[in-house]
Design an enzyme around this catalytic site. Sequence first.
Site, PDB file in Angstrom:
ATOM      1  N   PHE A  73      40.857  38.948  38.419  1.00 59.72           N
ATOM      2  CA  PHE A  73      41.120  40.041  39.363  1.00 59.72           C
ATOM      3  C   PHE A  73      42.091  39.661  40.480  1.00 59.72           C
ATOM      4  CE2 PHE A  73      37.225  37.848  40.730  1.00 59.72           C
ATOM      5  CZ  PHE A  73      37.569  37.488  42.029  1.00 59.72           C
ATOM      6  N   ASN A 118      36.217  47.377  48.824  1.00 61.92           N
ATOM      7  CA  ASN A 118      34.969  47.140  49.548  1.00 61.92           C
ATOM      8  C   ASN A 118      35.132  46.996  51.063  1.00 61.92           C
ATOM      9  OD1 ASN A 118      35.975  44.548  49.685  1.00 61.92           O
ATOM     10  ND2 ASN A 118      34.365  43.626  48.439  1.00 61.92           N
ATOM     11  N   HIS A 165      36.493  41.997  54.620  1.00 63.29           N
ATOM     12  CA  HIS A 165      36.355  40.596  54.208  1.00 63.29           C
ATOM     13  C   HIS A 165      35.727  39.833  55.356  1.00 63.29           C
ATOM     14  CE1 HIS A 165      37.457  36.504  52.917  1.00 63.29           C
ATOM     15  NE2 HIS A 165      37.771  36.322  54.190  1.00 63.29           N
TER      16      HIS A 165
END
Length: 149
Positions: free
Chosen positions: A58, A113, A116
């Site tokens: 990814f 998401n 971080h």
Amino acid sequence: MDEQTFIMIKPDGVQRGLIGEIISRFEKKGFYLKGLKLVTVDRPFAEKHYADLSAKPFFSGLVDYIISGPVVAMIWEGKNVVTTGRKIIGATNPAQSEPGTIRGDFAIDIGRNVIHGSDAVESANKEIALWFPEGPANCQSSQHSWIYE
């Protein structure tokens, strides 16, 4: 000196207007903001930041995502801020994040998401040095004595 961590609001979090909400959660916990910048990251810099993931399938998509828009890079300071910051953020996979965490409340896909956070003190120090070569702001919170014994 209290522990420091690196937190980055990713492009989806910036575009969705979550900057204030995310900063508020860290401030309300009692952590102190020591560095903040809104930046558009280029590919070589993103690859350097995520170098430890370069062998993952990814990696290319992650780099493309991080350079797709501006990010907010921050240094936060406080007792156990790395571990507690990760709890505030939630699991990497939003589907496994508890409600009340940033990812549990605002993210659906692992590839988007929102945020971080450094996973250890060592990586926090490395990430802070990369993103803030000038170092953190030289200031102390006036609330410090009200939060810590």
